[in-house]
Scaffold this motif. Structure first.
Motif, PDB file in Angstrom:
ATOM      1  N   VAL A 111       0.918  -1.632  -0.032  1.00 28.09           N
ATOM      2  CA  VAL A 111      -0.082  -0.431  -0.072  1.00 28.09           C
ATOM      3  C   VAL A 111       1.236   1.351  -0.077  1.00 28.09           C
ATOM      4  N   MET A 260      -2.535  -2.101  -7.733  1.00 25.97           N
ATOM      5  CA  MET A 260      -3.566  -1.745  -6.563  1.00 25.97           C
ATOM      6  C   MET A 260      -5.196  -1.955  -6.811  1.00 25.97           C
ATOM      7  N   ILE A 265      -8.012  -0.821  -3.767  1.00 25.05           N
ATOM      8  CA  ILE A 265      -7.108   0.476  -3.643  1.00 25.05           C
ATOM      9  C   ILE A 265      -6.488   1.620  -4.695  1.00 25.05           C
ATOM     10  N   SER A 267      -4.657   4.574  -6.148  1.00 18.36           N
ATOM     11  CA  SER A 267      -4.115   5.602  -6.300  1.00 18.36           C
ATOM     12  C   SER A 267      -4.308   7.500  -6.177  1.00 18.36           C
ATOM     13  N   ASN A 502     -12.661   2.649   2.148  1.00 21.51           N
ATOM     14  CA  ASN A 502     -11.519   3.200   1.674  1.00 21.51           C
ATOM     15  C   ASN A 502     -11.879   4.818   1.998  1.00 21.51           C
ATOM     16  N   SER A 522      -5.834   4.750   1.723  1.00 15.81           N
ATOM     17  CA  SER A 522      -5.298   3.754   1.094  1.00 15.81           C
ATOM     18  C   SER A 522      -6.095   2.829   1.695  1.00 15.81           C
ATOM     19  N   ASP A 543      -4.611   2.096   6.991  1.00 16.12           N
ATOM     20  CA  ASP A 543      -3.617   2.698   6.331  1.00 16.12           C
ATOM     21  C   ASP A 543      -2.143   3.154   7.682  1.00 16.12           C
TER      22      ASP A 543
END
Length: 599
Positions: A111, A260, A265, A267, A502, A522, A543
């Motif tokens: 992550v 990702m 997750i 960016s 998230n 994240s 995170d």
């Protein structure tokens, strides 16, 4: 050795191929400032290519997880890159000191580092030496990718021209060993780094040459779960690591973005904004002292006068004096973990909810238990006082919300509107609205009668299930995963919700419509809290960070990093000058507002 009458070399800290790395100090500054100098041979590149490389590293160094390039120099035999010194321990050292990494730590490593790889790859840079020694963990817990001495600018022509093998043999991808590194080569090296950290076995020993395959899972002390951290795409850590390690480029993840996406997750790095402004807040103290068997801090809450902080962990509640930062009292009584606590508005009573199915009320002045509220058939995960302090709401994994009479300790009514476990409850400041969140991905809004009506009707009729005067106003849907936390703004007009997806959503209470979705964490958002004036929202996530958001613009204004494991809870003091965050790393961090900047 003194380089250009300025940089005093202290010791060699790394060497490989055509690059030597030294710890040095800049003697032009007083006191001398530590720095890192990489010495590159002039035989391996031209002055033009070196300048081009330095320009690229200057840009990369604006990212908070990449060392800043301070200068680039040249003499007759060598090129020099002078870079920011990163204080901390590299992952190889941490592995030696602390032992093999856990699943949680490997997931968090991915992550933290994948967005950095995306950042450099988006600028056509291939690192070419991803390994544990080149990832440093600061004291704050933040990971930094270092050693760009072997990095190169990717060009289309590179696919046709083979170079010398560059990188660390144990970690490089097959194509890189042939002198044809691509972006996916860094992805491969990251995968090898992960399995080494998981097993503490050298990578060469994790590869079965006879069968031409990785056998890292055979060396695990504890098996990596096939379902751990599973997302909607059905990919888990084992599958992700195996795809990182594919020998064939076509079968491997092609980019950090692709990894990702598989991990569920996103960016959040913006090209125009590299550094998050977090100079408003600093950690002024770290409170610790939990037993070795504790799973960490589950909940924290400030007293209404701001003089005391209550925290809950495995069965124990601690009261901290915020003047001395010492434990004022330790309260016991629960037989399982304490998952939520709340002060009454007058600060006289502390309510604590536990996995032992009960809620306890305590007299804070006397440090004595008043009564135990019994009625839930499963763990109680959340508790909240009504503004007048006469009613307590509780949310449980038995899928219900209960309202309790504080004076008698009896249940007023049980609200059933969720299909799965209830994770959080909150009263509006006016006290007539109650919100509940659930694993079923929804939020229920309940309209309550006045406290006087509730208490009088209870005396006359006893407990009700779904009382007709407790109206379900509506069910809010929009989160993709479980809703874990909720909070009303001080004026009662906005509801903030944090989720396993998230994200944080801000809802308009009157209409039930989503105002905005806050993206930045994240991992799961497990706690949210408004400042008393309602201008700022504070969020905590697995995170390992706490984020601050400006409510009016939905802008992320600060990220507080420092916890070594998932952040479980967050609270803000009544004067909004102090934030407390609790973590699975068994510590509480106190963050203080040290400088106020204008909008």
């Amino acid at each position: 050795m003194l380089i250009q009458n300025r940089y005093r070399v202290l010791q060699l800290i790394g060497q490989g191929g055509f690059c030597k790395t030294y710890l040095a100090v800049d003697e032009n500054q007083f006191p001398p400032v530590p720095c890192v100098i990489q010495q590159l041979s002039c035989q391996n590149q031209t002055p033009e290519s070196f300048v081009q490389k330095a320009q690229q590293l200057k840009l990369l160094g604006q990212h908070p997880q990449i060392p800043a390039l301070l200068a680039h120099l040249q003499d007759e035999q060598h090129f020099y890159l002078v870079q920011e010194f990163i204080a901390g321990s590299n992952l190889a050292t941490l592995l030696e000191d602390e032992g093999a990494f856990s699943e949680n730590q490997i997931w968090q490593l991915l992550v933290d580092i994948l967005p950095v790889l995306k950042f450099i790859h988006d600028r056509n840079i291939i690192h070419r030496d991803i390994k544990p020694e080149n990832i440093i963990r600061r004291a704050s817990g933040e990971l930094v990718l270092v050693d760009f001495g072997t990095a190169k600018l990717a060009q289309e022509l590179d696919q046709l021209i083979a170079e010398n093998c560059i990188g660390s043999p144990e970690y490089i991808a097959p194509e890189q060993a042939k002198g044809k590194a691509v972006f996916a080569s860094d992805i491969y090296s990251l995968g090898v780094t992960c399995i080494y950290l998981l097993t503490q076995i050298p990578p060469f020993d994790l590869y079965d040459v006879a069968n031409d395959c990785w056998v890292w899972q055979e060396y695990l002390s504890t098996r990596v779960s096939d379902v751990w951290r599973q997302d909607a795409r059905g990919l888990n850590l084992t599958k992700i690591l195996n795809k990182l390690l594919q020998k064939s480029i076509s079968q491997r993840f092609q980019s950090a973005d692709e990894v990702m996406l598989a991990m569920g997750i996103e960016s959040k790095i913006q090209n125009s904004k590299f550094k998050i402004q977090n100079n408003l807040w600093q950690c002024i103290d770290t409170l610790s002292g939990l037993s070795s068997v504790s799973a960490g801090i589950n909940c924290v809450s400030f007293s209404p006068d701001g003089k005391t902080l209550a925290s809950g962990d495995d069965k124990i509640i601690k009261l901290w004096d915020l003047n001395t930062h010492k434990v004022l009292a330790t309260l016991s009584g629960h037989s399982q973990a304490v998952k939520s606590l709340a002060y009454s508005l007058d600060g006289k009573i502390l309510a604590t909810a536990s996995d032992d199915h009960t809620i306890k009320l305590r007299d804070i002045n006397q440090f004595q238990e008043i009564c135990t509220l019994v009625g839930h058939s499963h763990a109680v995960k959340s508790v909240a006082f009504s503004p007048d302090g006469q009613i307590i709401a509780s949310g449980s994994w038995d899928k219900t919300v209960k309202l309790w009479n504080v004076n008698t300790g009896k249940v007023i009514c049980t609200l059933t509107g969720h299909q799965l476990q209830v994770t959080s409850v909150a009263f509006s400041v006016q006290g007539q609205l109650l919100a509940s969140a659930s694993f079923d991905r929804t939020i229920c809004l309940w309209q309550l009668p006045t406290t006087e009506v509730l208490l009088k009707s209870q005396e006359a009729t006893g407990e009700f299930k779904n009382r007709p005067d407790c109206t379900l106003l509506g069910t809010l849907s929009g989160h993709a995963w479980a809703v874990l936390t909720i909070a009303f703004s001080p004026d009662g007009k906005i509801l903030a919700t944090g989720s396993d997806d998230n994200t944080i959503k801000l809802w308009e209470v009157n209409t039930g419509q989503v105002i905005t979705t806050l993206l930045g964490h994240s991992w799961s958002v497990v706690a949210v809290a408004f400042t008393p004036d309602g201008t700022m929202l504070i969020s905590a996530s697995r995170d390992r960070t706490v984020k601050l958001w400006k409510v009016s613009t939905a802008e992320e204004i600060a990220t507080l990093s420092g916890h070594a494991d998932s952040v479980s809870t967050v609270a803000v003091s009544p004067d909004a000058q102090l934030i407390a965050s609790g973590s699975r790393d068994k510590t509480i961090k106190l963050w203080q507002l040290v400088e106020q900047q204008g909008d």
